[in-house]
Design a protein around this motif. Structure first.
Motif, mmCIF file in Angstrom:
data_model
loop_
_atom_site.group_PDB
_atom_site.id
_atom_site.type_symbol
_atom_site.label_atom_id
_atom_site.label_comp_id
_atom_site.label_asym_id
_atom_site.label_seq_id
_atom_site.Cartn_x
_atom_site.Cartn_y
_atom_site.Cartn_z
ATOM 1 N N THR A 2 3.644 1.264 -7.236
ATOM 2 C CA THR A 2 2.495 2.129 -6.959
ATOM 3 C C THR A 2 1.340 1.808 -7.905
ATOM 4 O OG1 THR A 2 4.016 3.861 -6.247
ATOM 5 C CG2 THR A 2 1.745 4.519 -6.703
ATOM 6 N N ARG A 3 1.669 1.473 -9.155
ATOM 7 C CA ARG A 3 0.612 1.098 -10.102
ATOM 8 C C ARG A 3 -0.138 -0.125 -9.597
ATOM 9 N NH1 ARG A 3 2.783 0.700 -15.948
ATOM 10 N NH2 ARG A 3 2.933 2.921 -15.543
ATOM 11 N N ASN A 4 0.583 -1.093 -9.075
ATOM 12 C CA ASN A 4 -0.070 -2.282 -8.526
ATOM 13 C C ASN A 4 -0.936 -1.929 -7.330
ATOM 14 O OD1 ASN A 4 0.932 -4.170 -10.366
ATOM 15 N ND2 ASN A 4 2.822 -4.476 -9.207
ATOM 16 N N GLU A 5 -0.499 -0.964 -6.502
ATOM 17 C CA GLU A 5 -1.307 -0.519 -5.371
ATOM 18 C C GLU A 5 -2.627 0.091 -5.854
ATOM 19 O OE1 GLU A 5 1.145 2.174 -3.226
ATOM 20 O OE2 GLU A 5 2.286 0.612 -2.185
ATOM 21 N N VAL A 6 -2.538 0.887 -6.922
ATOM 22 C CA VAL A 6 -3.753 1.490 -7.484
ATOM 23 C C VAL A 6 -4.681 0.399 -8.003
ATOM 24 C CG1 VAL A 6 -4.658 2.969 -9.312
ATOM 25 C CG2 VAL A 6 -2.616 3.670 -8.041
ATOM 26 N N TRP A 7 -4.128 -0.561 -8.721
ATOM 27 C CA TRP A 7 -4.951 -1.660 -9.238
ATOM 28 C C TRP A 7 -5.635 -2.414 -8.110
ATOM 29 C CZ3 TRP A 7 -1.111 -4.195 -13.286
ATOM 30 C CH2 TRP A 7 -0.923 -3.289 -14.346
ATOM 31 N N ASP A 8 -4.886 -2.681 -7.042
ATOM 32 C CA ASP A 8 -5.471 -3.406 -5.911
ATOM 33 C C ASP A 8 -6.626 -2.625 -5.293
ATOM 34 O OD1 ASP A 8 -3.710 -5.511 -6.216
ATOM 35 O OD2 ASP A 8 -2.317 -4.814 -4.663
ATOM 36 N N GLU A 9 -6.453 -1.300 -5.174
ATOM 37 C CA GLU A 9 -7.510 -0.481 -4.579
ATOM 38 C C GLU A 9 -8.736 -0.430 -5.481
ATOM 39 O OE1 GLU A 9 -9.514 1.565 -1.782
ATOM 40 O OE2 GLU A 9 -7.584 0.538 -1.596
ATOM 41 N N VAL A 10 -8.533 -0.360 -6.801
ATOM 42 C CA VAL A 10 -9.668 -0.378 -7.735
ATOM 43 C C VAL A 10 -10.423 -1.701 -7.588
ATOM 44 C CG1 VAL A 10 -10.333 -0.406 -10.166
ATOM 45 C CG2 VAL A 10 -8.628 1.231 -9.365
ATOM 46 N N ARG A 11 -9.688 -2.802 -7.538
ATOM 47 C CA ARG A 11 -10.349 -4.108 -7.378
ATOM 48 C C ARG A 11 -11.125 -4.168 -6.068
ATOM 49 N NH1 ARG A 11 -4.961 -6.022 -8.943
ATOM 50 N NH2 ARG A 11 -4.951 -6.516 -11.178
ATOM 51 N N ARG A 12 -10.555 -3.614 -5.010
ATOM 52 C CA ARG A 12 -11.226 -3.617 -3.706
ATOM 53 C C ARG A 12 -12.536 -2.835 -3.778
ATOM 54 N NH1 ARG A 12 -7.397 -1.548 -1.023
ATOM 55 N NH2 ARG A 12 -6.483 -3.454 -0.186
#
Length: 353
Positions: free
Chosen positions: A187-197
């Motif tokens: 889930t942390r990686n999902e959050v990071w991906d969304e921030v980058r997006r």
């Protein structure tokens, strides 16, 4: 645009020209006798992530609350996304997103209803609010739980819903206050991906975090805060260089050659290279360097002197080491005072229009 008049300051002018989405000058916030934010200056460039690091109780959360209109500063000035944080709070709230340290969602509403409601409060049309709610639930792996009351979500699911809520309006500036605390690695990686997006789409992010890996993954620049003041700032590599730069580690084929290698380097007097030391336990010679040219010079010299090398590597101080070197150890008295500040109003109020 003109800033508001704060206690102890005259009216001044500040603009967000020059590519800054956030400009803060001399921001101060007291809680009784404790100065939680003590004259903070910050610039956050548009379309970037500023990572704000600091010990517990350093004033990070208080700073975020001031910049998101949840607290009124006692002095100083700040403009975020073109809005003065004191004079234009309602306009600012429509341009920012906020995820605090604690998930704050309506537990009686379903996950989908929470997101749809916030979308409508942000003036999205019914169609767009529905579309954004569906999209954010999918991005945070909450689609299957969309119809369940949020009160029946696990802690991690509530956290993900809270993050989705902060992003649903495509904010120009997003505040993330320790956003991934308690989340599992996926889930942390999902959050990071969304921030980058979001950053790729032009958003600006102010991120406070205790995870050094998170700061390295996301932040374009860092600001280190301690006792309410910015004590260091710059890019990750710049802060690492200030603490100690790179260390070249040379492993000889014969561990008995360590001291002789150190002597050869000292005698050679290579330009800009000094302080080579032998690590007998690790079986390596440590050589502080600042450039690839120095690395080449050291390896070339040792080869020319006939040393057989078993391996070479370079080491940069970790961000954890940088953090500890910059902040040092807090006294228990200072830590207790700062913790008292951060317990003020621990629960974030929802940011709505």
């Amino acid at each position: 645009m003109a800033s508001g008049t704060f206690e102890g300051m005259t009216r001044q002018t500040i603009t967000t020209g020059g590519g800054n989405a956030v400009e803060v000058r001399g921001l101060v916030k007291h809680f009784g006798a404790v100065k939680a934010v003590d004259g903070v200056d910050l610039d956050v460039r548009e379309g970037t992530v500023l990572g704000v690091l600091g010990p517990n109780g350093a004033g990070k959360t208080t700073l975020v609350r001031c910049l998101s209109t949840l607290l009124v500063p006692d002095a100083g000035r700040a403009v975020v996304a073109g809005c003065d944080v004191v004079r234009q709070p309602r306009a600012l709230r429509r341009r920012i997103g906020l995820t605090g340290q604690y998930a704050s969602v309506d537990e009686k509403l379903s996950g989908w209803e929470n997101l749809y409601m916030i979308g409508r409060l942000l003036d999205l049309s019914r169609k767009e609010a529905r579309s954004r709610a569906d999209a954010m639930l999918e991005r945070f792996s909450l689609t299957e739980a969309a119809g369940r009351p949020a009160g029946k979500y696990s802690g991690g699911m509530r956290r993900r819903l809270d993050l989705a809520a902060s992003m649903i309006g495509r904010p120009a500036v997003l505040y993330l206050d320790e956003p991934t605390t308690g989340l599992d690695p996926r889930t942390r990686n999902e959050v990071w991906d969304e921030v980058r997006r979001m950053v790729r789409d032009g958003a600006t992010v102010l991120l406070t975090t205790q995870y050094m890996e998170e700061a390295e993954q996301l932040a374009d620049e860092l600001a280190v805060i301690d006792r309410g003041r910015v004590i260091a700032e710059g890019r990750v590599e710049e802060l690492k260089a200030k603490v100690g730069g790179r260390t070249l580690q040379v492993r000889p084929a014969d561990a008995g050659e360590l001291d002789r290698m150190v002597g050869a380097l000292a005698q050679a007097g290579l330009d800009g290279i000094a302080g080579a030391t032998a690590d007998h336990d690790g079986g390596v010679v440590n050589v502080p360097i600042v450039s690839d040219e120095q690395l080449t010079a050291v390896v070339g010299l040792l080869g020319a002197r006939g040393f057989a090398l078993a391996g070479i590597s370079t080491h940069l101080p970790s961000l954890d080491e940088v953090f500890l070197a910059i902040t040092g150890q807090k006294t228990s008295e200072a830590a207790d005072a700062d913790r008292a500040v951060e317990t003020e109003n621990e629960e974030y109020a929802g940011v709505s229009a």
